[in-house]
Scaffold this motif. Structure first.
Motif, PDB file in Angstrom:
ATOM      1  N   ALA A 186      28.767  27.775   0.710  1.00 23.24           N
ATOM      2  CA  ALA A 186      29.918  28.675   0.800  1.00 23.24           C
ATOM      3  C   ALA A 186      30.727  28.692  -0.486  1.00 23.24           C
ATOM      4  O   ALA A 186      31.086  29.756  -1.004  1.00 23.24           O
ATOM      5  N   VAL A 187      31.022  27.511  -1.030  1.00 20.88           N
ATOM      6  CA  VAL A 187      31.831  27.454  -2.244  1.00 20.88           C
ATOM      7  C   VAL A 187      31.072  28.074  -3.405  1.00 20.88           C
ATOM      8  O   VAL A 187      31.621  28.871  -4.177  1.00 20.88           O
ATOM      9  N   GLY A 190      31.074  31.741  -3.198  1.00 19.65           N
ATOM     10  CA  GLY A 190      32.380  32.254  -3.569  1.00 19.65           C
ATOM     11  C   GLY A 190      32.564  32.293  -5.071  1.00 19.65           C
ATOM     12  O   GLY A 190      33.047  33.295  -5.633  1.00 19.65           O
ATOM     13  N   TRP A 191      32.176  31.231  -5.752  1.00 17.88           N
ATOM     14  CA  TRP A 191      32.279  31.201  -7.204  1.00 17.88           C
ATOM     15  C   TRP A 191      31.393  32.262  -7.850  1.00 17.88           C
ATOM     16  O   TRP A 191      31.749  32.827  -8.883  1.00 17.88           O
ATOM     17  N   HIS A 198      31.648  33.786   5.918  1.00 17.84           N
ATOM     18  CA  HIS A 198      32.165  32.431   5.740  1.00 17.84           C
ATOM     19  C   HIS A 198      32.963  32.046   6.976  1.00 17.84           C
ATOM     20  O   HIS A 198      33.878  32.767   7.386  1.00 17.84           O
ATOM     21  N   THR A 241      34.596  36.400   1.994  1.00 17.34           N
ATOM     22  CA  THR A 241      34.589  35.566   0.797  1.00 17.34           C
ATOM     23  C   THR A 241      35.129  34.185   1.156  1.00 17.34           C
ATOM     24  O   THR A 241      35.761  33.989   2.190  1.00 17.34           O
ATOM     25  N   TRP A 242      34.881  33.238   0.266  1.00 18.34           N
ATOM     26  CA  TRP A 242      35.316  31.870   0.519  1.00 18.34           C
ATOM     27  C   TRP A 242      36.781  31.686   0.148  1.00 18.34           C
ATOM     28  O   TRP A 242      37.255  32.182  -0.880  1.00 18.34           O
ATOM     29  N   HIS A 243      37.511  30.989   1.012  1.00 13.08           N
ATOM     30  CA  HIS A 243      38.883  30.574   0.741  1.00 13.08           C
ATOM     31  C   HIS A 243      39.016  29.119   1.143  1.00 13.08           C
ATOM     32  O   HIS A 243      38.372  28.680   2.111  1.00 13.08           O
ATOM     33  N   THR A 277      33.920  24.943   5.086  1.00 11.49           N
ATOM     34  CA  THR A 277      33.519  26.325   5.357  1.00 11.49           C
ATOM     35  C   THR A 277      32.008  26.440   5.274  1.00 11.49           C
ATOM     36  O   THR A 277      31.399  26.001   4.290  1.00 11.49           O
ATOM     37  N   LEU A 279      28.526  28.825   5.246  1.00 12.82           N
ATOM     38  CA  LEU A 279      28.026  30.143   4.855  1.00 12.82           C
ATOM     39  C   LEU A 279      26.881  30.520   5.780  1.00 12.82           C
ATOM     40  O   LEU A 279      25.894  29.791   5.897  1.00 12.82           O
TER      41      LEU A 279
END
Length: 322
Positions: A186-187, A190-191, A198, A241-243, A277, A279
């Motif tokens: 997930a991270v 996101g990057w 997510h 998106t990842w938060h 989180t 994915l």
């Protein structure tokens, strides 16, 4: 053959382990942000969610993960776990019928009535599905053991670009290899600016287990390492998106209420919180760019991750030998 793996969560650690066991020289690029794989107590539960779905690979994945735990512990790596079964109470006949439709004949299971429940549950559960081959494990410990046993070189840093034969780190260092496997989770997604699904989740850590074996419906209770326990769920609305995950007060109340609906929580003290989180949207194999990928395992990271990692690592090695 040199294999570069991006991501040190359960997917990346398992790819590294199987690739190294197949003779590859492995380098892992790990930014240390794989929170979902470092869950303090992950369920190994083949019957998923409130619909009772069973992945076609669940039985093979379950067997492989437990075999890996035994193999790693035999080699001296400590992986706290309990293969003592999982209890899945259901609220009514309609839910039981959904579960029954999905249960494969080869999956060991038994339906229990309240007088046969192996742990005390809150009143109101008319029956429960007993899965004797399920259980729990410490996610961080398994990842650490896989990485250590692989003998892989670990580069602490963030990958900012990659292609079929190289990975560029933040700061400009370029690593080169014969294959690249992206396991960013997930991270990492996101990057990379990727859209996805997510799902944030939270565990409350408990000073002791509320139940001596895992119980799951809507939320789950399970033992943890060192005589602790957890109460957790994935319940926040999915995001594209990842938060960084949070735990709003209404969510905390919901989680405690769901735990109390499973069993009596009086006298069990909350000692902390873990959030991560996941994915969703599984991708396993080589992409058009030539980069290999294993990501999007969702809540099945420890059930299917090692199995799919073995397949991907095998394909990478066969391709390199061709």
């Amino acid at each position: 053959m040199r294999v570069l793996v991006v991501g040190g969560g359960v997917a990346g650690a398992a790819v590294a382990y199987f690739a190294a066991r197949g003779g590859a020289r492995v380098t892992i690029v790990d930014a240390g942000e794989h929170a979902a794989s470092h869950v303090p107590s992950a369920l190994l539960n083949p019957v998923r969610g409130q619909s009772g779905g069973v992945d076609e690979r669940a039985l093979e994945g379950l067997a492989l993960t437990w075999a890996l735990v035994r193999e790693l512990e035999g080699a001296g790596w400590r992986v706290p776990h309990g293969q003592a079964g999982v209890l899945r109470p259901v609220p009514d006949e309609r839910t039981r019928a959904r579960f029954v439709r999905h249960l494969p004949p080869a999956l060991p299971h038994r339906w229990l009535t309240p007088e046969a429940f192996p742990v005390p549950l809150a009143p109101g559960w008319p029956q429960a599905l007993w899965l004797p081959e399920g259980g729990w494990l410490d996610g961080a410990a398994l990842c650490t053991a896989l990485l250590g046993a692989s003998g892989a070189e670990v580069m602490r840093g963030r990958a900012v670009a990659w292609d079929a034969h190289s990975v560029t780190l933040e700061g400009g260092t370029v690593l080169r290899g014969d294959a690249v496997v992206w396991c960013g989770g997930a991270v990492g997604a996101g990057w990379a600016g990727e859209a996805g699904t997510h799902r944030a989740g939270t565990l409350l850590t408990l000073e002791r287990p509320a139940t001596p074996l895992p119980v799951s419906f809507g939320a789950y209770l399970a033992p943890g390492a060192g005589g602790t326990g957890v109460l957790g769920a994935t319940f926040e609305a999915p995001t594209p998106t990842w938060h960084p995950p949070t735990l709003p007060a209404p969510s905390l109340r919901w989680l405690l209420d769901r735990g109390g609906a499973l069993t009596d929580l009086r006298g069990v003290r909350v000692t902390g919180r873990w959030s991560g989180t996941r994915l969703s949207g599984l991708v396993a194999g080589r992409q058009a760019s030539g980069v290999w990928r294993l990501s999007g395992l969702g809540s099945k990271g420890f059930l299917l991750g090692p199995l799919l990692a073995r397949h991907v690592a095998g394909d990478v090695l066969r391709d390199g030998a061709a």
